[in-house]
Scaffold this motif. Structure first.
Motif, PDB file in Angstrom:
ATOM      1  N   SER A 104      -6.144  15.807  -1.410  1.00  0.00           N
ATOM      2  CA  SER A 104      -7.167  15.524  -0.378  1.00  0.00           C
ATOM      3  C   SER A 104      -6.182  15.817   1.168  1.00  0.00           C
ATOM      4  CB  SER A 104      -7.098  13.469  -0.161  1.00  0.00           C
ATOM      5  OG  SER A 104      -6.751  13.953  -1.795  1.00  0.00           O
ATOM      6  N   THR A 105      -7.424  15.045   2.311  1.00  0.00           N
ATOM      7  CA  THR A 105      -6.794  15.491   3.727  1.00  0.00           C
ATOM      8  C   THR A 105      -6.796  14.385   4.212  1.00  0.00           C
ATOM      9  OG1 THR A 105      -9.417  15.506   4.701  1.00  0.00           O
ATOM     10  CG2 THR A 105      -8.263  17.662   3.339  1.00  0.00           C
ATOM     11  N   TYR A 106      -6.472  14.483   5.557  1.00  0.00           N
ATOM     12  CA  TYR A 106      -6.641  13.100   6.788  1.00  0.00           C
ATOM     13  C   TYR A 106      -8.011  12.323   7.023  1.00  0.00           C
ATOM     14  CZ  TYR A 106      -8.860  15.206  10.105  1.00  0.00           C
ATOM     15  OH  TYR A 106     -10.410  16.614  11.144  1.00  0.00           O
ATOM     16  N   ARG A 107      -8.839  12.801   6.046  1.00  0.00           N
ATOM     17  CA  ARG A 107     -10.492  12.111   6.165  1.00  0.00           C
ATOM     18  C   ARG A 107      -9.919  11.130   5.106  1.00  0.00           C
ATOM     19  NH1 ARG A 107     -11.123  17.450   7.015  1.00  0.00           N
ATOM     20  NH2 ARG A 107     -11.805  18.537   9.199  1.00  0.00           N
ATOM     21  N   ASP A 108      -9.577  11.881   3.603  1.00  0.00           N
ATOM     22  CA  ASP A 108      -9.625  11.001   2.860  1.00  0.00           C
ATOM     23  C   ASP A 108      -8.545   9.852   3.193  1.00  0.00           C
ATOM     24  OD1 ASP A 108     -11.140  12.815   1.066  1.00  0.00           O
ATOM     25  OD2 ASP A 108      -9.661  14.146   0.892  1.00  0.00           O
ATOM     26  N   GLY A 109      -7.852  10.231   3.717  1.00  0.00           N
ATOM     27  CA  GLY A 109      -6.626   8.903   4.058  1.00  0.00           C
ATOM     28  C   GLY A 109      -6.711   7.907   4.956  1.00  0.00           C
ATOM     29  N   VAL A 110      -7.691   8.644   5.783  1.00  0.00           N
ATOM     30  CA  VAL A 110      -8.311   7.287   6.713  1.00  0.00           C
ATOM     31  C   VAL A 110      -9.318   6.884   6.153  1.00  0.00           C
ATOM     32  CG1 VAL A 110      -9.586   7.204   8.739  1.00  0.00           C
ATOM     33  CG2 VAL A 110      -7.987   9.237   8.881  1.00  0.00           C
ATOM     34  N   ALA A 115       2.075   5.721  10.300  1.00  0.00           N
ATOM     35  CA  ALA A 115       1.742   5.691  12.297  1.00  0.00           C
ATOM     36  C   ALA A 115       0.137   6.025  12.617  1.00  0.00           C
ATOM     37  CB  ALA A 115       2.862   5.590  12.989  1.00  0.00           C
ATOM     38  N   TYR A 116       0.466   7.879  11.976  1.00  0.00           N
ATOM     39  CA  TYR A 116      -0.740   8.603  12.701  1.00  0.00           C
ATOM     40  C   TYR A 116      -2.465   8.099  11.828  1.00  0.00           C
ATOM     41  CZ  TYR A 116      -3.976  12.293  11.959  1.00  0.00           C
ATOM     42  OH  TYR A 116      -5.463  13.276  11.024  1.00  0.00           O
ATOM     43  N   LEU A 117      -2.125   7.434  10.357  1.00  0.00           N
ATOM     44  CA  LEU A 117      -3.281   6.977   9.893  1.00  0.00           C
ATOM     45  C   LEU A 117      -3.636   5.383   9.994  1.00  0.00           C
ATOM     46  CD1 LEU A 117      -3.125   7.573   6.184  1.00  0.00           C
ATOM     47  CD2 LEU A 117      -4.658   9.680   8.068  1.00  0.00           C
ATOM     48  N   ALA A 118      -2.790   5.027  11.030  1.00  0.00           N
ATOM     49  CA  ALA A 118      -3.125   3.616  11.905  1.00  0.00           C
ATOM     50  C   ALA A 118      -3.281   4.495  12.949  1.00  0.00           C
ATOM     51  CB  ALA A 118      -1.940   2.607  11.327  1.00  0.00           C
ATOM     52  N   ALA A 119      -3.315   5.427  13.944  1.00  0.00           N
ATOM     53  CA  ALA A 119      -3.939   5.757  14.520  1.00  0.00           C
ATOM     54  C   ALA A 119      -5.208   5.964  14.357  1.00  0.00           C
ATOM     55  CB  ALA A 119      -2.840   6.329  15.326  1.00  0.00           C
ATOM     56  N   GLY A 151     -15.583   1.838  14.863  1.00  0.00           N
ATOM     57  CA  GLY A 151     -16.844   1.629  15.228  1.00  0.00           C
ATOM     58  C   GLY A 151     -17.912   2.855  14.799  1.00  0.00           C
ATOM     59  N   ARG A 152     -17.106   3.157  14.054  1.00  0.00           N
ATOM     60  CA  ARG A 152     -17.364   5.031  13.837  1.00  0.00           C
ATOM     61  C   ARG A 152     -17.875   5.402  12.725  1.00  0.00           C
ATOM     62  NH1 ARG A 152     -16.364   9.041  18.396  1.00  0.00           N
ATOM     63  NH2 ARG A 152     -15.526   8.050  20.038  1.00  0.00           N
ATOM     64  N   GLU A 153     -18.642   5.765  11.961  1.00  0.00           N
ATOM     65  CA  GLU A 153     -19.363   6.067  10.251  1.00  0.00           C
ATOM     66  C   GLU A 153     -19.021   7.107  10.075  1.00  0.00           C
ATOM     67  OE1 GLU A 153     -23.031   5.440  10.105  1.00  0.00           O
ATOM     68  OE2 GLU A 153     -23.157   3.369  11.343  1.00  0.00           O
ATOM     69  N   GLN A 154     -18.098   8.148  10.377  1.00  0.00           N
ATOM     70  CA  GLN A 154     -18.159   9.372   9.228  1.00  0.00           C
ATOM     71  C   GLN A 154     -16.805   9.454   8.798  1.00  0.00           C
ATOM     72  OE1 GLN A 154     -17.887   9.060  13.348  1.00  0.00           O
ATOM     73  NE2 GLN A 154     -16.565  10.102  13.742  1.00  0.00           N
ATOM     74  N   PHE A 155     -15.318   8.085   8.929  1.00  0.00           N
ATOM     75  CA  PHE A 155     -15.253   7.918   8.270  1.00  0.00           C
ATOM     76  C   PHE A 155     -15.389   6.758   6.865  1.00  0.00           C
ATOM     77  CE2 PHE A 155     -12.951   9.838  11.713  1.00  0.00           C
ATOM     78  CZ  PHE A 155     -12.121  10.782  11.110  1.00  0.00           C
ATOM     79  N   GLU A 156     -16.208   6.039   7.416  1.00  0.00           N
ATOM     80  CA  GLU A 156     -16.194   5.807   6.050  1.00  0.00           C
ATOM     81  C   GLU A 156     -17.111   5.937   4.614  1.00  0.00           C
ATOM     82  OE1 GLU A 156     -16.360   2.511   7.074  1.00  0.00           O
ATOM     83  OE2 GLU A 156     -15.818   2.131   9.336  1.00  0.00           O
ATOM     84  N   GLN A 157     -16.050   5.306   3.527  1.00  0.00           N
ATOM     85  CA  GLN A 157     -16.833   6.007   2.631  1.00  0.00           C
ATOM     86  C   GLN A 157     -15.994   4.454   1.179  1.00  0.00           C
ATOM     87  OE1 GLN A 157     -14.554   9.533   1.501  1.00  0.00           O
ATOM     88  NE2 GLN A 157     -15.377  10.645   3.344  1.00  0.00           N
ATOM     89  N   GLY A 158     -17.019   5.059   0.376  1.00  0.00           N
ATOM     90  CA  GLY A 158     -16.993   3.789  -0.716  1.00  0.00           C
ATOM     91  C   GLY A 158     -17.448   2.525  -1.064  1.00  0.00           C
TER      92      GLY A 158
END
Length: 380
Positions: free
Chosen positions: A170-176, A209-213, A220-227
């Motif tokens: 997985s990548t950071y996109r998945d983690g976020v 902390a990286y994922l928290a940031a 308000g951004r939708e590109q990381f919204e999944q599931g």
């Protein structure tokens, strides 16, 4: 955390019938003891986390030989002396292994779980979602039980979550996306769990902390919204960022040349979390990819307030990373405060043969700085 005795306490009347209770009773309690304890609350050492076999750094996470002095510009220096945190003032119930999402990775379903601690007090509790570190290689939700319990006892529902890492390709996109899924799930269950859905913070350490940031920056951004539960918001109202990286290409800027080379090598843990497994690309040479993975890229007036804490002797994430993020917050007029912890290394370091190192992070002085920030942003 540094080793603590796993002791229990009872505040007021004893709890019965709970499957797991943080700071729970250490043994049978007589009627006389109940009456005696009802008049006064005892505090004890906070419960220790179980050991994560093969835990960080491990698996290619380098430890620097040298660390440059960090600037304290625009920052507050904390000398982490004084007493350690104590638990037992408030009874806390824990619910374990709640499945919050089941993403498919490479055709295989992965049930992602969380542990939730809720103080047994009246009214809905502001939510704090805790993200453990692990070098982007692992995310053990049982880590850091002592500090999580301490925060929960101060009136917060604390959810420690698993998230996808390089171990699943997985990548950071998945983690976020996982963090946002957990927030949406918990908001969907807020009435049943007693959570205040309007007051949510993310609290991460190191890779967490990286994922928290990233989570707080992308309100308000939708590109990381999944599931699932996409009808719920994943926005947060506060970010606690402890010794995290942000501008990934500069993660090792404060370190010796050998450590910098290891961090920036193709398929290092950082590069694997950006580009996926077996890629030869690096954040150092692919500037567009580095910008896309940098929480500063997404900052806006909608981003949550930040508190940044970093040890000036951190051998795993350059201390200057938190200053880079503070400058980015100021440039976008997002509220942020940086604290430099004098003499502190990268959180809890018993794996480096220094069981005392974690004590700088578990003082009442440092943890009180975090809880006062949460109180200010989530309660007033």
């Amino acid at each position: 955390m540094a080793a603590h005795r796993r002791l229990g306490t009872i505040a007021g009347i004893a709890l019965l019938g709970l499957s797991v209770t943080a700071c729970s009773s250490a043994g049978p309690v007589t009627s006389a003891e109940v009456l005696e304890l009802a008049a006064s609350t005892r505090t004890v050492d906070c419960p220790n986390s179980p050991v994560d076999p093969g835990g960080p750094p491990g698996g290619g996470i380098p430890v620097a030989k040298t660390v440059k002095p960090t600037s304290t510009r625009s920052s507050t220096v904390i000398v982490p002396d004084g007493p350690q945190i104590r638990c037992g003032a408030t009874e806390v119930t824990m619910r374990q292994n709640i499945v919050y999402a089941s993403p498919t990775v490479g055709g295989v379903r992965h049930d992602l779980k969380l542990d939730l601690q809720i103080p047994r007090t009246k009214g809905p509790k502001p939510l704090v979602v805790y993200l453990t570190g692990g070098g982007f290689l692992r995310a053990n939700k049982t880590n850091n039980l002592a500090q999580r319990t301490y925060v929960a006892e101060r009136g917060y529902a604390v959810a420690s979550i698993e998230y996808r890492t390089t171990r699943t390709g997985s990548t950071y996109r998945d983690g976020v996306a996982d963090v946002k899924s957990a927030i949406r799930y918990l908001r969907s269950q807020a009435d049943a769990l007693g959570i205040d859905t309007d007051q949510v913070a993310v609290w991460g350490q190191s890779a967490g902390a990286y994922l928290a940031a990233m989570t707080g920056a992308t309100n308000g951004r939708e590109q990381f919204e999944q599931g699932d539960h996409l009808d719920r918001s994943s926005d947060v109202q506060a970010v606690v960022d402890q010794f995290g990286t942000h501008d990934l290409a500069r993660t090792a800027d404060d370190f010796d040349a050998e450590t910098r080379a290891v961090y920036m090598a193709p398929n290092s843990s950082i590069n694997a979390y950006v580009f996926g497994p077996d890629s030869t690309r690096t954040v150092l040479t692919d500037r567009a990819a580095n910008r896309a993975a940098d929480p500063a890229t997404y900052l806006s007036r909608s981003s949550a307030p930040f508190i940044l804490l970093h040890g000036d002797n951190d051998h795993i994430i350059s201390p200057s990373q938190s200053l880079i993020m503070l400058d980015a917050l100021k440039a976008k007029r997002v509220k942020g405060t940086r604290y430099v912890i004098k003499g502190a290394d990268h959180g809890d370091l018993p794996f480096l043969g220094d069981p005392e190192a974690g004590k700088k992070w578990s003082t009442q002085k440092v943890m009180g700085t975090i809880t006062r920030f949460l109180d200010r942003e989530l309660r007033y």
